[in-house]
Scaffold this motif. Structure first.
Motif, mmCIF file in Angstrom:
data_model
loop_
_atom_site.group_PDB
_atom_site.id
_atom_site.type_symbol
_atom_site.label_atom_id
_atom_site.label_comp_id
_atom_site.label_asym_id
_atom_site.label_seq_id
_atom_site.Cartn_x
_atom_site.Cartn_y
_atom_site.Cartn_z
ATOM 1 N N UNK A 41 -6.688 -4.736 -2.019
ATOM 2 C CA UNK A 41 -5.461 -4.112 -2.528
ATOM 3 C C UNK A 41 -5.683 -3.513 -3.914
ATOM 4 N N UNK A 42 -6.393 -4.232 -4.771
ATOM 5 C CA UNK A 42 -6.666 -3.700 -6.108
ATOM 6 C C UNK A 42 -7.574 -2.480 -6.020
ATOM 7 N N UNK A 43 -8.551 -2.520 -5.125
ATOM 8 C CA UNK A 43 -9.414 -1.345 -4.929
ATOM 9 C C UNK A 43 -8.575 -0.153 -4.453
ATOM 10 N N UNK A 44 -7.623 -0.411 -3.565
ATOM 11 C CA UNK A 44 -6.718 0.635 -3.084
ATOM 12 C C UNK A 44 -5.925 1.226 -4.247
ATOM 13 N N UNK A 45 -5.434 0.362 -5.137
ATOM 14 C CA UNK A 45 -4.687 0.833 -6.305
ATOM 15 C C UNK A 45 -5.574 1.646 -7.234
ATOM 16 N N UNK A 46 -6.805 1.182 -7.448
ATOM 17 C CA UNK A 46 -7.759 1.942 -8.271
ATOM 18 C C UNK A 46 -7.941 3.344 -7.727
ATOM 19 N N UNK A 47 -8.136 3.442 -6.420
ATOM 20 C CA UNK A 47 -8.384 4.738 -5.774
ATOM 21 C C UNK A 47 -7.199 5.688 -5.930
ATOM 22 N N UNK A 48 -5.999 5.132 -6.159
ATOM 23 C CA UNK A 48 -4.795 5.957 -6.314
ATOM 24 C C UNK A 48 -4.337 6.059 -7.760
ATOM 25 N N UNK A 49 -5.129 5.525 -8.693
ATOM 26 C CA UNK A 49 -4.789 5.644 -10.109
ATOM 27 C C UNK A 49 -3.563 4.864 -10.524
ATOM 28 N N UNK A 50 -3.322 3.728 -9.852
ATOM 29 C CA UNK A 50 -2.121 2.929 -10.102
ATOM 30 C C UNK A 50 -2.520 1.526 -10.546
ATOM 31 N N UNK A 51 -1.874 1.020 -11.588
ATOM 32 C CA UNK A 51 -2.076 -0.355 -12.037
ATOM 33 C C UNK A 51 -1.021 -1.258 -11.392
ATOM 34 N N UNK A 52 -1.445 -2.414 -10.919
ATOM 35 C CA UNK A 52 -0.540 -3.379 -10.299
ATOM 36 C C UNK A 52 -0.132 -4.413 -11.338
ATOM 37 N N UNK A 53 1.173 -4.574 -11.534
ATOM 38 C CA UNK A 53 1.687 -5.600 -12.427
ATOM 39 C C UNK A 53 2.226 -6.772 -11.617
ATOM 40 N N UNK A 54 1.598 -7.942 -11.763
ATOM 41 C CA UNK A 54 2.007 -9.126 -11.026
ATOM 42 C C UNK A 54 3.001 -9.922 -11.860
ATOM 43 N N UNK A 55 4.213 -10.105 -11.340
ATOM 44 C CA UNK A 55 5.181 -10.909 -12.083
ATOM 45 C C UNK A 55 4.791 -12.383 -12.009
ATOM 46 N N UNK A 56 5.050 -13.096 -13.116
ATOM 47 C CA UNK A 56 4.662 -14.497 -13.239
ATOM 48 C C UNK A 56 5.742 -15.473 -12.802
ATOM 49 N N UNK A 57 6.659 -15.029 -11.962
ATOM 50 C CA UNK A 57 7.707 -15.916 -11.444
ATOM 51 C C UNK A 57 7.118 -16.882 -10.419
ATOM 52 N N UNK A 58 7.301 -18.202 -10.591
ATOM 53 C CA UNK A 58 6.730 -19.149 -9.635
ATOM 54 C C UNK A 58 7.369 -19.115 -8.249
ATOM 55 N N UNK A 59 8.541 -18.515 -8.119
ATOM 56 C CA UNK A 59 9.272 -18.527 -6.846
ATOM 57 C C UNK A 59 9.346 -19.952 -6.308
ATOM 58 N N UNK A 64 0.831 -1.202 0.000
ATOM 59 C CA UNK A 64 0.000 0.000 0.000
ATOM 60 C C UNK A 64 0.870 1.259 0.000
ATOM 61 N N UNK A 65 1.964 1.233 0.740
ATOM 62 C CA UNK A 65 2.860 2.388 0.768
ATOM 63 C C UNK A 65 3.522 2.602 -0.589
ATOM 64 N N UNK A 66 3.857 1.503 -1.270
ATOM 65 C CA UNK A 66 4.445 1.624 -2.606
ATOM 66 C C UNK A 66 3.424 2.197 -3.585
ATOM 67 N N UNK A 67 2.171 1.769 -3.449
ATOM 68 C CA UNK A 67 1.110 2.306 -4.308
ATOM 69 C C UNK A 67 0.937 3.807 -4.055
ATOM 70 N N UNK A 68 0.910 4.204 -2.790
ATOM 71 C CA UNK A 68 0.785 5.627 -2.448
ATOM 72 C C UNK A 68 1.940 6.427 -3.021
ATOM 73 N N UNK A 69 3.159 5.906 -2.871
ATOM 74 C CA UNK A 69 4.332 6.611 -3.393
ATOM 75 C C UNK A 69 4.276 6.725 -4.908
ATOM 76 N N UNK A 70 3.802 5.672 -5.558
ATOM 77 C CA UNK A 70 3.651 5.719 -7.016
ATOM 78 C C UNK A 70 2.742 6.871 -7.416
#
Length: 310
Positions: free
Chosen positions: A139-157, A99-105
């Motif tokens: 979390x996605x709703x939080x990103x929407x409210x801040x105008x930020x798109x979340x990119x999920x990396x497809x690494x299986x870890x 959330x802090x990263x989204x806010x900073x973005x």
């Protein structure tokens, strides 16, 4: 498209030094790592080029001024924890920092941030699903409210013993992505797509570009080599590190001409950031800087002119 690199490979440099390095190597953008200042838990983690804890508008202005001076853009802010870990106290901290990263973005005027969905690696996909929806819908709703798109990396870890058997990232296959995007249809929830992770899973890395074109938030450029002689010895049930090797673009099994041709065909016009995880170049900062220059020269054969980040 705009060519950049992931700043995790230069942990000892300041943001200004990283931006200067990017400019001198020929890049137009960087994906900036924003881990909370702490000891790294794994390779390429724990790197903090922007500290987003208590990040202010004044600090955002300073960062934007620094980037403007270097003539380099920020493609996205990056932070890659496991927010679905069974250690609930840790999961809470990871979600709060996302959330802090989204806010900073948002404060920086950026429209992208990149991360992992996470996973309880001891459970099946189905058994992870209730945690996924409970964590990621808000979390996605939080990103929407801040105008930020979340990119999920497809690494299986799913590379080492501590990540066995399920891996620490749920978002690994087209079947799972479809289910995720059906569950969370928001356009602010998409992929930070890395073709190398498809190769060692023995999957088509071009087909998903076509199907999920509207979900491509950000692209990672990392190559990988399948060492067939090792695979013949241990089989696909072994830890993947026993038979695959991350490489610089052009030194592995990705056909980059086909990759960029397909990206162009579907209309992708966003950032493509080199992610250096090639151990052959990790011996010194000089080698790591050389790996960035080499990757830039190679990939410019396919990207051509670079514009500003949208």
């Amino acid at each position: 498209m705009q060519l950049g690199f992931v700043t995790a490979i230069l942990p000892e440099l300041t943001l200004k030094e990283v931006a200067t390095t990017a400019r001198s190597a020929g890049y137009s953008c960087i994906e900036v790592m924003c881990w909370p200042p702490s000891k790294a838990e794994r390779r390429y983690a724990g790197v903090t080029h922007i500290n987003v804890v208590d990040f202010t508008r004044e600090q955002a202005s300073e960062v934007n001024g620094l980037m403007a001076e270097a003539q380099v853009s920020i493609s996205a802010l990056g932070y890659y924890p496991n927010p679905l870990t069974p250690e609930l106290a840790d999961a809470k901290q990871y979600v709060e920092h996302i959330q802090k990263v989204i806010k900073a973005s948002s404060l920086l005027g950026l429209t992208r941030m990149n991360t992992f969905v996470g996973r309880d690696w001891t459970k099946s996909v189905a058994d992870n699903w209730p945690r996924f929806t409970a964590t990621w819908k808000p979390l996605v709703k939080f990103a929407e409210d801040h105008g930020v798109r979340i990119g999920i990396e497809n690494c299986p870890m799913l590379f080492s013993k501590d990540e066995w058997p399920g891996g620490k990232n749920l978002a690994t296959t087209p079947a799972i992505w479809r289910r995720m995007f059906d569950e969370i249809p928001s356009s602010h929830f998409g992929l930070n797509y890395d073709p190398s992770h498809m190769i060692w899973q023995h999957m088509d890395y071009l087909k998903p570009i076509r199907e999920f074109a509207d979900r491509l938030v950000h692209i990672h450029a990392k190559d990988v080599r399948i060492d067939q002689h090792k695979l013949d010895e241990v089989g696909i049930m072994a830890h993947p590190n026993e038979y695959h090797t991350p490489k610089l673009p052009g030194l592995g099994d990705v056909n980059w001409g086909q990759f960029f041709s397909t990206l162009s065909d579907v209309g992708y016009r966003g950032p493509v950031c080199v992610e250096v995880e090639d151990r052959a170049y990790e011996g010194s900062i000089e080698l790591r800087k050389a790996s960035l220059k080499q990757s830039c020269v190679y990939l410019k054969n396919f990207i051509g002119d670079q514009g500003q980040i949208d």
